[in-house]
Scaffold this active site. Structure first.
Site, short mmCIF file in Angstrom:
data_model
loop_
_atom_site.label_atom_id
_atom_site.label_comp_id
_atom_site.label_asym_id
_atom_site.label_seq_id
_atom_site.Cartn_x
_atom_site.Cartn_y
_atom_site.Cartn_z
N CYS A 46 -2.21 21.23 -0.90
CA CYS A 46 -0.59 21.08 -1.25
C CYS A 46 0.38 21.08 -0.23
O CYS A 46 0.96 22.02 0.33
CB CYS A 46 0.06 22.25 -2.17
SG CYS A 46 2.07 21.34 -2.94
N CYS A 60 1.13 13.72 0.77
CA CYS A 60 1.03 14.62 -1.00
C CYS A 60 -0.41 14.41 -1.64
O CYS A 60 -1.41 13.45 -1.26
CB CYS A 60 2.30 14.02 -1.66
SG CYS A 60 2.19 14.58 -3.58
#
Lengths: 230, 230
Positions: free
Chosen positions: B85, B194
């Site tokens: 992440c 992302c």
């Protein structure tokens, strides 16, 4: 947020099947945001002693490693456990006995879905350890249903190739041919009873209804993980 | 068997990105049997406090939860940690400080691969928390490279849709259009910064070279996990 119990995955048998299982859990959550998902602890342990070798007395039992993994997952916070490997369910009793949290049995889940189809003879596509332990045969026999083994000389080498990352057209065609052979031999349902099998065999490839044991376990786990209040 | 260090994955942000990361680790191992894979511990925790809300002061810091996850994974046996992440790397220093095992930084891995392409201006497709924390901007600026933000009004809703399971043609086309807009604005490399972005955007969809931060992390983790003796 509070809608799910935390899931522990006794995995790595093989690693690709465990990754497939985790991806299916994510899809099955039908979540609209991160926080709608269950928490999942995975131990993808590729060093669990070989199930086939243990079953034929040529290697150590995987039982102690599997129970240690189960205990560690429960200690980490898992509120129920699942193991995406059919053959390892030959040691399911050890896991049941080792941990205070529920263990969702893959074989039981697949048999429930199989019996719902009201079959007379069921073909089992599995590896040697699953067939030798009669994991499916015993449960199906209790319901008066006959189980027919796949041809291990065909399936075992295919599973080895899938574990080596080969999910190509040749492997797919050979697995579909084995499903066709079982159907020709008179089975009216086939169970994909090895977690590598659905990586190369879909329902559309089988001439009779196919029960995917991995999918059955996903459904059973998600049902068990959902809090009654949710 | 002894060729890999055990990998711990601080995951669940989101769950689909973590499942994608695990699947990519399996492929990257290029293993020929189960036992050639690294052991991987995954904590897919969807209840990590929201990174975007924390960054703008509208929610609790994810730091304490992330460090607790890191400590538990190390206690379970992980010998190095990774976190698929990007935005959560705003709290990477907390993780570094919390555990004695190496933390393989995703931002650093993606920047190394980006700089190898010798870009002048780099487009960053990311969510608000990643852009606000200047995670990529600072590192690229040190190398004399300018970072150009994506249009958050476009990207943030797309990421929300991907997290809700929508990876369909509309989302793919909209993400590709954003990549095309950045290229038209003069960037010569784009970073998919992302973990939800590569679920809908491939290199073939971008008019300039695309650095996939997830792929960069997989490569860095596998390099770090391989024992020197292997």
């Amino acid at each position: 947020m509070a809608g799910w119990r935390a899931i522990g995955v006794i995995g790595g048998m093989g690693p690709a099947a465990t990754a497939d299982f985790l991806a299916r859990l994510v899809i099955a959550a039908s979540a609209t945001s991160d926080s709608d998902h269950p928490r999942v602890f995975v131990d993808s342990n590729p060093h669990v002693p070989d199930r086939n070798a243990a079953r034929v007395g040529q290697g150590p039992s995987p039982g102690p490693v599997l129970t240690a993994m189960a205990r560690a997952l429960a200690a980490q916070g898992a509120e129920l456990l699942a193991m995406p490997c059919n053959a390892a369910h030959g040691w399911a009793d050890d896991i049941h006995a080792a941990v205070p949290v529920p263990f969702v049995d893959m074989i039981a889940a697949a048999v429930v879905e199989t019996l719902a189809l009201r079959p007379q003879r069921v073909g089992i596509i599995a590896v040697g350890a699953t067939l030798d332990a009669r994991l499916y045969h015993h449960r199906l026999a209790s319901a008066g249903v006959e189980a027919i083994d796949c041809d291990l000389d065909i399936v075992q080498p295919l599973v080895t190739r899938i574990k080596a990352g080969d999910t190509g057209a040749d492997v797919r065609a050979a697995m579909a041919a084995e499903a066709a052979r079982l159907a020709a031999a008179g089975v009216d349902v086939i169970i994909a009873a090895c977690t590598e099998v659905p990586l190369v065999l879909n329902a559309a490839d089988a001439p009779v209804p196919l029960v995917d044991a991995t999918a059955a376990l996903v459904r059973a786990v998600m049902a068990a993980a959902r809090h009654p209040s949710a």
